[in-house]
Motif scaffolding. Structure first.
Motif, mmCIF file in Angstrom:
data_model
loop_
_atom_site.group_PDB
_atom_site.id
_atom_site.type_symbol
_atom_site.label_atom_id
_atom_site.label_comp_id
_atom_site.label_asym_id
_atom_site.label_seq_id
_atom_site.Cartn_x
_atom_site.Cartn_y
_atom_site.Cartn_z
ATOM 1 N N PHE A 1 1.110 -1.246 -0.064
ATOM 2 C CA PHE A 1 -0.046 0.348 -0.270
ATOM 3 C C PHE A 1 0.733 1.672 0.178
ATOM 4 O O PHE A 1 0.935 1.787 -0.671
ATOM 5 C CB PHE A 1 -1.286 -0.375 0.432
ATOM 6 N N SER A 2 1.849 0.879 0.614
ATOM 7 C CA SER A 2 2.559 2.421 1.053
ATOM 8 C C SER A 2 3.346 2.055 -0.330
ATOM 9 O O SER A 2 3.498 4.095 -0.855
ATOM 10 C CB SER A 2 4.109 2.421 2.005
ATOM 11 N N ALA A 3 3.682 1.206 -0.959
ATOM 12 C CA ALA A 3 4.890 1.880 -2.436
ATOM 13 C C ALA A 3 4.354 1.870 -3.288
ATOM 14 O O ALA A 3 4.065 3.090 -4.182
ATOM 15 C CB ALA A 3 5.594 0.051 -2.502
ATOM 16 N N LEU A 4 2.718 1.672 -3.098
ATOM 17 C CA LEU A 4 1.584 2.320 -4.409
ATOM 18 C C LEU A 4 1.268 3.429 -4.031
ATOM 19 O O LEU A 4 1.652 4.140 -5.278
ATOM 20 C CB LEU A 4 0.243 1.012 -4.100
ATOM 21 N N ARG A 5 1.313 3.805 -2.885
ATOM 22 C CA ARG A 5 0.431 5.163 -2.816
ATOM 23 C C ARG A 5 2.008 5.940 -3.334
ATOM 24 O O ARG A 5 2.063 7.193 -3.937
ATOM 25 C CB ARG A 5 0.262 5.968 -1.217
ATOM 26 N N TYR A 6 3.390 6.026 -2.930
ATOM 27 C CA TYR A 6 4.452 6.604 -3.208
ATOM 28 C C TYR A 6 4.064 6.705 -5.174
ATOM 29 O O TYR A 6 4.731 7.358 -5.280
ATOM 30 C CB TYR A 6 5.628 5.871 -3.202
ATOM 31 N N ILE A 7 4.479 5.733 -5.463
ATOM 32 C CA ILE A 7 4.076 5.335 -7.330
ATOM 33 C C ILE A 7 3.291 6.204 -7.249
ATOM 34 O O ILE A 7 3.597 7.022 -8.490
ATOM 35 C CB ILE A 7 4.170 4.089 -7.832
ATOM 36 N N LYS A 8 2.063 6.455 -6.994
ATOM 37 C CA LYS A 8 1.019 7.374 -7.619
ATOM 38 C C LYS A 8 1.383 8.389 -7.559
ATOM 39 O O LYS A 8 1.109 9.423 -8.595
ATOM 40 C CB LYS A 8 -0.289 6.823 -7.017
ATOM 41 N N ASN A 9 2.081 9.039 -6.217
ATOM 42 C CA ASN A 9 2.388 10.072 -6.186
ATOM 43 C C ASN A 9 3.558 10.667 -7.306
ATOM 44 O O ASN A 9 4.083 11.622 -7.649
ATOM 45 C CB ASN A 9 3.228 10.860 -4.122
ATOM 46 N N ALA A 10 4.668 9.785 -7.048
ATOM 47 C CA ALA A 10 5.749 9.872 -8.048
ATOM 48 C C ALA A 10 5.270 10.348 -9.485
ATOM 49 O O ALA A 10 6.508 11.335 -9.958
ATOM 50 C CB ALA A 10 6.662 8.858 -7.956
ATOM 51 N N ILE A 11 4.727 9.818 -9.808
ATOM 52 C CA ILE A 11 4.156 9.465 -11.461
ATOM 53 C C ILE A 11 2.810 11.368 -11.826
ATOM 54 O O ILE A 11 3.188 10.953 -13.637
ATOM 55 C CB ILE A 11 3.415 8.297 -12.328
ATOM 56 N N GLU A 12 3.092 11.780 -10.775
ATOM 57 C CA GLU A 12 1.563 12.610 -11.500
ATOM 58 C C GLU A 12 3.148 13.650 -12.172
ATOM 59 O O GLU A 12 3.717 14.079 -11.484
ATOM 60 C CB GLU A 12 1.633 13.224 -9.603
ATOM 61 N N GLY A 13 2.204 13.933 -12.816
ATOM 62 C CA GLY A 13 2.520 15.060 -13.861
ATOM 63 C C GLY A 13 3.696 15.284 -14.708
ATOM 64 O O GLY A 13 4.525 15.346 -15.152
ATOM 65 N N THR A 14 4.034 13.377 -14.406
ATOM 66 C CA THR A 14 5.342 13.573 -15.262
ATOM 67 C C THR A 14 4.572 11.728 -16.823
ATOM 68 O O THR A 14 3.284 12.170 -16.624
ATOM 69 C CB THR A 14 5.790 12.101 -14.549
ATOM 70 N N ASP A 15 5.703 10.886 -17.567
ATOM 71 C CA ASP A 15 5.231 10.436 -18.474
ATOM 72 C C ASP A 15 5.388 9.305 -18.390
ATOM 73 O O ASP A 15 6.031 8.344 -19.482
ATOM 74 C CB ASP A 15 5.110 11.039 -19.860
ATOM 75 N N PHE A 16 4.972 8.601 -17.222
ATOM 76 C CA PHE A 16 5.626 7.250 -16.519
ATOM 77 C C PHE A 16 4.810 6.869 -16.635
ATOM 78 O O PHE A 16 4.626 5.136 -15.880
ATOM 79 C CB PHE A 16 6.907 7.082 -14.958
ATOM 80 N N PHE A 17 3.801 6.433 -17.063
ATOM 81 C CA PHE A 17 2.424 6.243 -17.059
ATOM 82 C C PHE A 17 1.377 5.996 -18.576
ATOM 83 O O PHE A 17 1.755 7.203 -19.049
ATOM 84 C CB PHE A 17 1.809 6.078 -15.847
ATOM 85 N N GLU A 18 0.545 4.984 -18.935
ATOM 86 C CA GLU A 18 -0.129 5.579 -19.601
ATOM 87 C C GLU A 18 -1.460 5.218 -19.416
ATOM 88 O O GLU A 18 -1.876 4.800 -18.162
ATOM 89 C CB GLU A 18 0.159 4.705 -20.980
ATOM 90 N N PRO A 19 -2.334 5.828 -20.158
ATOM 91 C CA PRO A 19 -4.008 6.017 -19.708
ATOM 92 C C PRO A 19 -4.677 4.505 -19.833
ATOM 93 O O PRO A 19 -3.854 4.441 -21.339
ATOM 94 C CB PRO A 19 -4.529 6.966 -19.775
ATOM 95 N N LEU A 20 -5.409 3.896 -19.066
ATOM 96 C CA LEU A 20 -5.779 2.502 -19.338
ATOM 97 C C LEU A 20 -6.864 2.272 -19.844
ATOM 98 O O LEU A 20 -7.857 2.629 -18.300
ATOM 99 C CB LEU A 20 -5.311 1.500 -19.001
ATOM 100 N N ASP A 21 -8.364 2.225 -20.493
ATOM 101 C CA ASP A 21 -9.516 1.625 -20.651
ATOM 102 C C ASP A 21 -9.294 0.914 -20.407
ATOM 103 O O ASP A 21 -10.410 -0.348 -20.975
ATOM 104 C CB ASP A 21 -9.200 1.728 -22.519
ATOM 105 N N MET A 22 -9.972 1.064 -18.796
ATOM 106 C CA MET A 22 -10.276 -0.520 -17.835
ATOM 107 C C MET A 22 -12.000 -0.096 -17.378
ATOM 108 O O MET A 22 -12.116 -1.336 -17.102
ATOM 109 C CB MET A 22 -9.176 -0.669 -17.089
ATOM 110 N N LEU A 23 -12.071 0.974 -17.397
ATOM 111 C CA LEU A 23 -13.484 1.091 -16.583
ATOM 112 C C LEU A 23 -14.347 1.500 -17.364
ATOM 113 O O LEU A 23 -14.289 2.657 -18.646
ATOM 114 C CB LEU A 23 -13.128 2.390 -15.249
ATOM 115 N N ALA A 24 -16.005 0.542 -17.672
ATOM 116 C CA ALA A 24 -16.815 0.886 -18.604
ATOM 117 C C ALA A 24 -17.865 2.444 -17.864
ATOM 118 O O ALA A 24 -17.873 2.219 -16.440
ATOM 119 C CB ALA A 24 -18.075 0.161 -18.572
ATOM 120 N N ASP A 25 -17.393 3.491 -18.402
ATOM 121 C CA ASP A 25 -18.588 4.431 -17.890
ATOM 122 C C ASP A 25 -19.065 5.598 -18.449
ATOM 123 O O ASP A 25 -18.641 6.397 -19.092
ATOM 124 C CB ASP A 25 -16.788 5.525 -16.876
#
Lengths: 347, 347
Positions: free
Chosen positions: A308-332
């Motif tokens: 959980f700590s590691a996940l929250r760390y990553i969520k903060n760390a990638i904010e405003g960066t391009d170290f992620f891609e958006p995934l079309d995972m949720l029907a909305d």
């Protein structure tokens, strides 16, 4: 293709992006920062929903889900443990994880966690080492030179002042691999031919072997006074690394007793054998090392809050960066009751 | 960017690809095929590891993990249930799921499951309807006209010979939405202003409402002899739809009693109240409907094996197609013990 809404898109950190992120931040820096996050979460231990992980055992290995929540965020990790994989060219451990918003139930991060688990495991070990290892420790024996070993060595260098590591593995090629990887990383590296040789002069002994059975990596006469043992390889029912006589001579520290009694070294002891929880040491409610002849043992199995700590760390760390891609995972759909209409319009 | 190995790539079915797949196969066809898969898996019930799902409750809703395994494949679903979401423009239920290979522990499929859950829930309901509903049934009352309702109606049309649906919802806009979506789909659709009007002449009553509380959608005097009730909205502790007097007059059928007694309508009854497991009906070990005046009640909460069946169906359905994309989710170094070397080479 229909255009998914923003809410439907979950940030995804691939293995490639995780590796880019590590190099961007710096490995030792990132391990240290994750440890800070873990420490801060351990200090608010009582705010978490905790449960032993949910295992699916098979003759080939184990697949586990590790959920936890602090009431605002929810996280879980999927992780397998298949010691026999190595001989087939596969990882013993692979993992991925997810964070979600407790208020909406919507996922907010999906990430690889094979790499991240190595980082958080090393971060946890060294964080606990800061509390329990002799303050003068400079040498660590690293027994088991597999996928986690270099991360452990560098975490103890970065956080506990270790300058020398003594490596041993039943497979000399693993030791050679680990030694080569640690060249130029600021550590004196000694490749050893026996476990006895590896622990010579070591104030910290880290065991990280992977057999899914009760093995005896350390016997009683090998462990002298004042040593800190960081035992991370015993993490399944029937999978331990230490002779029980060592346990009986040690002060034993654990993450979450309810899980450790099932999975850790202490499965060999009575179910009421006294153990100290690390969150209590971190908050000052319990003592850590009390004298320099004491043997301290961190019976580590890996707990959901570390992920959980590691996940929250990553969520903060990638904010405003391009170290992620958006995934079309949720029907909305625009109208939340109109899932069917969304499907029909996509036709 | 480093090139991940084949083993590191997990096929991912996005929402967009899932919708394309539905249109490629045909909605009713796909529901029917998923039902066939579910029936086949229910008939080998004893080959599965079963556990009640693992919930994380909050005042806002619930987040659940639903794992199961047949010893060869392992599957789990992440699903939330947040009834209050609808009023905030979000889905009550979103979900995604994963299949893995028990032998290696490596994931083999990641897929959206918001859409797929609607399909598998409808498939399960209609499959059970085939066993329990009066053979002459042609009319279904559909109470609760939210996101699942159209899928339910079309599943019962495709699999149970329903030609007329009578719709009711406390929100007339939901009924209008459902009625509009079902135009031209081969059903006679009657929008009703009260639940009493909706059940007139109906041999099957489906309840699918979403409040997270004990509600009374149906009262005892509304349910006449011979009816089959498909109750799918009561699926959480403290969330039920039926007056307990109805339960006491009904033959009750469930998926997995250990979970249903926690989450289903029968949480209102004694913990030893007799229920029949659907897998036993499907294998002929237990009776389904025994006479045409009997009230049969499927107290459905949704069970992990249904998701497992749906995941396996998708894994087969996408093979050789372009309805998925490879996701770089697993670190898979050439030498499995050399995760660190892989990381360093990416630098």
């Amino acid at each position: 293709m229909t255009q998914p809404s923003d809410k439907a898109l979950v940030p995804f950190v691939s293995v490639d992006n995780m590796m880019r992120l590590v190099h961007h931040i710096g490995l030792e820096q990132m391990i240290t920062q994750i440890a800070t996050q873990i420490e801060s979460d351990f200090k608010r231990w009582e705010s978490f929903d905790k449960t032993p992980r949910i295992p699916a055992h098979s003759p080939h290995g184990v697949i586990e889900l590790m959920p936890t929540s602090d009431g605002e965020a929810y996280g879980f990790k999927y992780v397998n443990g298949h010691p026999k994989n190595t001989s087939e060219g596969l990882q013993t451990v692979t993992a991925f994880g997810l964070l979600a918003d407790v208020y909406t139930g919507y996922p907010t991060l999906l990430t690889e966690m094979t790499m991240l688990t190595a980082l958080r495991t090393a971060a946890t070990s060294a964080l606990v080492g800061k509390y329990l290892a002799p303050k003068s420790a400079t040498t660590m024996a690293m027994i088991g030179n597999g996928a986690q070993s270099e991360f452990q060595c560098l975490a103890f260098k970065a956080m506990c002042g270790i300058d020398t590591v003594r490596l041993y593995d039943t497979d000399a090629n693993a030791t050679a691999k680990c030694a080569a990887n640690l060249q130029g990383k600021g550590l004196t590296v000694v490749a050893c031919k026996t476990p006895e040789e590896a622990i010579e002069g070591a104030q910290i002994i880290t065991t990280c072997t992977a057999d899914k059975k009760n093995a005896t990596i350390l016997t009683d006469n090998m462990v002298g006074p004042g040593v800190h043992i960081n035992a991370i390889g015993g993490d399944c029912p029937g999978k331990t690394e230490l002779h029980s006589d060592i346990l009986l001579r040690s002060e034993i520290f654990v993450e979450y007793p309810e899980q450790t009694r099932i999975e850790g070294e202490i499965q060999a002891l009575d179910s009421d054998h006294p153990v100290t929880e690390m969150w209590e040491v971190m908050t000052g409610q319990a003592m850590g090392r009390t004298d320099d002849r004491q043997i301290t043992l961190f019976d580590s199995v890996g707990f959901a809050i570390e992920d959980f700590s590691a996940l929250r760390y990553i969520k903060n760390a990638i904010e405003g960066t391009d170290f992620f891609e958006p995934l079309d995972m949720l029907a909305d759909p625009d109208d939340p009751r109109d899932l069917f209409g969304m499907l029909m319009r996509a036709g």
